[in-house]
Design a protein around this motif. Structure first.
Motif, PDB file in Angstrom:
ATOM      1  N   ILE A  76      29.932  33.806  44.403  1.00 22.15           N
ATOM      2  CA  ILE A  76      30.507  33.370  42.857  1.00 22.15           C
ATOM      3  C   ILE A  76      29.273  32.627  42.042  1.00 22.15           C
ATOM      4  CG2 ILE A  76      32.085  31.744  41.866  1.00 22.15           C
ATOM      5  CD1 ILE A  76      33.849  32.198  44.424  1.00 22.15           C
ATOM      6  N   VAL A  77      28.678  31.886  42.521  1.00 22.02           N
ATOM      7  CA  VAL A  77      27.546  31.269  41.562  1.00 22.02           C
ATOM      8  C   VAL A  77      26.655  32.160  41.265  1.00 22.02           C
ATOM      9  CG1 VAL A  77      25.453  29.555  41.742  1.00 22.02           C
ATOM     10  CG2 VAL A  77      27.515  28.811  42.675  1.00 22.02           C
ATOM     11  N   LEU A  78      26.147  33.125  42.072  1.00 21.90           N
ATOM     12  CA  LEU A  78      25.239  34.169  41.584  1.00 21.90           C
ATOM     13  C   LEU A  78      25.730  35.099  40.709  1.00 21.90           C
ATOM     14  CD1 LEU A  78      22.572  35.366  42.575  1.00 21.90           C
ATOM     15  CD2 LEU A  78      23.903  36.850  44.101  1.00 21.90           C
ATOM     16  N   ILE A  79      26.947  35.643  40.733  1.00 23.89           N
ATOM     17  CA  ILE A  79      27.789  36.261  39.878  1.00 23.89           C
ATOM     18  C   ILE A  79      27.756  35.687  38.470  1.00 23.89           C
ATOM     19  CG2 ILE A  79      29.782  37.497  39.178  1.00 23.89           C
ATOM     20  CD1 ILE A  79      30.095  38.097  42.138  1.00 23.89           C
ATOM     21  N   LEU A  86      28.722  38.071  30.435  1.00 26.73           N
ATOM     22  CA  LEU A  86      29.281  39.100  30.050  1.00 26.73           C
ATOM     23  C   LEU A  86      30.984  38.674  30.514  1.00 26.73           C
ATOM     24  CD1 LEU A  86      26.978  41.951  31.493  1.00 26.73           C
ATOM     25  CD2 LEU A  86      27.583  41.370  29.028  1.00 26.73           C
ATOM     26  N   LEU A  87      31.807  39.494  29.920  1.00 26.69           N
ATOM     27  CA  LEU A  87      33.039  38.971  30.262  1.00 26.69           C
ATOM     28  C   LEU A  87      33.529  39.265  31.549  1.00 26.69           C
ATOM     29  CD1 LEU A  87      35.867  37.694  29.046  1.00 26.69           C
ATOM     30  CD2 LEU A  87      36.414  39.998  28.081  1.00 26.69           C
ATOM     31  N   ILE A  88      33.520  40.753  32.090  1.00 26.67           N
ATOM     32  CA  ILE A  88      33.855  41.355  33.064  1.00 26.67           C
ATOM     33  C   ILE A  88      33.206  40.551  34.489  1.00 26.67           C
ATOM     34  CG2 ILE A  88      33.988  43.376  34.567  1.00 26.67           C
ATOM     35  CD1 ILE A  88      35.922  43.632  32.035  1.00 26.67           C
ATOM     36  N   PRO A  89      31.965  40.322  34.544  1.00 24.65           N
ATOM     37  CA  PRO A  89      31.502  39.548  35.594  1.00 24.65           C
ATOM     38  C   PRO A  89      32.026  38.243  35.904  1.00 24.65           C
ATOM     39  CG  PRO A  89      29.743  40.700  34.760  1.00 24.65           C
ATOM     40  CD  PRO A  89      30.905  40.970  33.829  1.00 24.65           C
ATOM     41  N   TRP A  90      32.273  37.437  34.600  1.00 28.25           N
ATOM     42  CA  TRP A  90      32.999  36.038  34.478  1.00 28.25           C
ATOM     43  C   TRP A  90      34.251  36.183  35.050  1.00 28.25           C
ATOM     44  CZ3 TRP A  90      36.831  33.226  32.891  1.00 28.25           C
ATOM     45  CH2 TRP A  90      36.914  31.736  32.600  1.00 28.25           C
ATOM     46  N   ILE A  91      35.297  37.110  34.792  1.00 24.04           N
ATOM     47  CA  ILE A  91      36.653  37.452  35.090  1.00 24.04           C
ATOM     48  C   ILE A  91      36.412  37.612  36.821  1.00 24.04           C
ATOM     49  CG2 ILE A  91      38.366  38.790  35.147  1.00 24.04           C
ATOM     50  CD1 ILE A  91      38.136  38.981  31.967  1.00 24.04           C
ATOM     51  N   ALA A  93      34.132  36.488  38.828  1.00 23.21           N
ATOM     52  CA  ALA A  93      33.735  35.511  39.507  1.00 23.21           C
ATOM     53  C   ALA A  93      34.806  34.359  39.460  1.00 23.21           C
ATOM     54  CB  ALA A  93      32.633  34.899  38.734  1.00 23.21           C
ATOM     55  N   MET A  94      35.794  34.401  38.416  1.00 18.33           N
ATOM     56  CA  MET A  94      36.779  33.690  38.396  1.00 18.33           C
ATOM     57  C   MET A  94      38.100  33.914  39.301  1.00 18.33           C
ATOM     58  SD  MET A  94      37.451  30.677  37.002  1.00 18.33           S
ATOM     59  CE  MET A  94      38.878  29.793  37.341  1.00 18.33           C
ATOM     60  N   GLY A  95      38.249  35.324  39.492  1.00 22.91           N
ATOM     61  CA  GLY A  95      38.920  35.840  40.433  1.00 22.91           C
ATOM     62  C   GLY A  95      38.565  35.470  41.594  1.00 22.91           C
ATOM     63  N   MET A  96      37.365  35.708  42.241  1.00 21.53           N
ATOM     64  CA  MET A  96      36.954  35.196  43.418  1.00 21.53           C
ATOM     65  C   MET A  96      37.028  33.920  43.549  1.00 21.53           C
ATOM     66  SD  MET A  96      33.464  37.530  43.643  1.00 21.53           S
ATOM     67  CE  MET A  96      33.034  36.806  45.249  1.00 21.53           C
ATOM     68  N   ALA A  97      36.875  33.008  42.687  1.00 16.34           N
ATOM     69  CA  ALA A  97      36.746  31.508  42.981  1.00 16.34           C
ATOM     70  C   ALA A  97      38.331  31.044  43.221  1.00 16.34           C
ATOM     71  CB  ALA A  97      36.464  30.859  41.802  1.00 16.34           C
ATOM     72  N   ILE A  98      39.254  31.785  42.621  1.00 16.68           N
ATOM     73  CA  ILE A  98      40.668  31.088  42.898  1.00 16.68           C
ATOM     74  C   ILE A  98      41.340  31.913  43.926  1.00 16.68           C
ATOM     75  CG2 ILE A  98      41.138  30.311  40.680  1.00 16.68           C
ATOM     76  CD1 ILE A  98      42.492  32.632  39.950  1.00 16.68           C
ATOM     77  N   LYS A  99      40.942  33.043  44.406  1.00 20.76           N
ATOM     78  CA  LYS A  99      41.450  33.771  45.601  1.00 20.76           C
ATOM     79  C   LYS A  99      41.525  32.717  46.700  1.00 20.76           C
ATOM     80  CE  LYS A  99      41.064  37.873  48.354  1.00 20.76           C
ATOM     81  NZ  LYS A  99      40.350  38.992  48.748  1.00 20.76           N
ATOM     82  N   ARG A 100      42.782  32.745  47.330  1.00 15.85           N
ATOM     83  CA  ARG A 100      43.092  32.017  48.625  1.00 15.85           C
ATOM     84  C   ARG A 100      43.189  32.955  49.775  1.00 15.85           C
ATOM     85  NH1 ARG A 100      45.017  26.778  47.723  1.00 15.85           N
ATOM     86  NH2 ARG A 100      44.519  26.721  50.073  1.00 15.85           N
ATOM     87  N   ASP A 101      42.184  32.634  50.558  1.00 14.00           N
ATOM     88  CA  ASP A 101      42.348  33.442  51.731  1.00 14.00           C
ATOM     89  C   ASP A 101      43.363  32.962  53.063  1.00 14.00           C
ATOM     90  OD1 ASP A 101      38.722  34.347  51.714  1.00 14.00           O
ATOM     91  OD2 ASP A 101      40.349  35.518  51.187  1.00 14.00           O
ATOM     92  N   ASP A 102      43.448  31.884  52.827  1.00 14.03           N
ATOM     93  CA  ASP A 102      44.421  31.185  53.927  1.00 14.03           C
ATOM     94  C   ASP A 102      45.758  31.218  53.352  1.00 14.03           C
ATOM     95  OD1 ASP A 102      44.189  29.665  51.584  1.00 14.03           O
ATOM     96  OD2 ASP A 102      44.329  27.755  52.548  1.00 14.03           O
ATOM     97  N   LEU A 103      46.318  32.032  52.502  1.00 17.73           N
ATOM     98  CA  LEU A 103      47.547  32.305  52.061  1.00 17.73           C
ATOM     99  C   LEU A 103      47.982  33.620  52.486  1.00 17.73           C
ATOM    100  CD1 LEU A 103      47.826  30.561  48.596  1.00 17.73           C
ATOM    101  CD2 LEU A 103      48.556  29.831  50.711  1.00 17.73           C
ATOM    102  N   ARG A 104      47.263  34.209  53.313  1.00 18.35           N
ATOM    103  CA  ARG A 104      47.633  35.646  53.652  1.00 18.35           C
ATOM    104  C   ARG A 104      48.679  35.789  54.825  1.00 18.35           C
ATOM    105  NH1 ARG A 104      41.984  38.106  55.438  1.00 18.35           N
ATOM    106  NH2 ARG A 104      40.760  37.993  53.474  1.00 18.35           N
ATOM    107  N   THR A 105      49.848  36.540  54.777  1.00 20.81           N
ATOM    108  CA  THR A 105      50.834  36.469  55.760  1.00 20.81           C
ATOM    109  C   THR A 105      50.363  37.076  56.854  1.00 20.81           C
ATOM    110  OG1 THR A 105      51.545  38.602  54.767  1.00 20.81           O
ATOM    111  CG2 THR A 105      52.347  36.641  53.619  1.00 20.81           C
TER     112      THR A 105
END
Length: 107
Positions: A76-79, A86-91, A93-105
């Motif tokens: 995330i820091v690298l991206i 640029l807007l798309i890489p920022w979005i 990176a933000m999506g990766m930052a807030i993605k929660r892997d521990d909430l998978r069913t």
């Protein structure tokens, strides 16, 4: 044994101190430029103030990933640093930052 300066100061406290110093410098430059009628100092103060606002805004994905202890922090820091202007890489990176892997069913 004596502790080193970095052992005593936590990184967050160090960053807060540095931000306070830069803010005070910007304010003093603005005051000096305003009361001595020197617009170059006022302009420098405005640049410092802009940097104080824009740099943290630019790094929101990296800061978010650090705060939530994301396992993808380095990616995330690298991206964010290389493509965040640029807007798309920022979005992304933000999506990766807030993605929660521990909430998978569990199936």
């Amino acid at each position: 044994m004596s502790a080193s300066f970095l052992d005593v100061m936590k990184p967050v406290d160090l960053i807060k101190g540095l931000l306070a110093i830069v803010l005070a410098l910007a304010f003093l430059l603005w005051l000096y430029g305003t009361f001595t009628n020197q617009p170059d100092f006022v302009t420098a103060a405005m640049w410092l103030g802009d940097a104080l606002v824009m740099i943290p805004a630019y790094l929101i994905p990296a800061i978010t990933a650090w705060l939530v202890k994301s396992p993808r922090l380095k990616t995330i820091v690298l991206i964010n640093v290389l493509g965040g202007w640029l807007l798309i890489p920022w979005i992304i990176a933000m999506g990766m930052a807030i993605k929660r892997d521990d909430l998978r069913t569990q199936d």
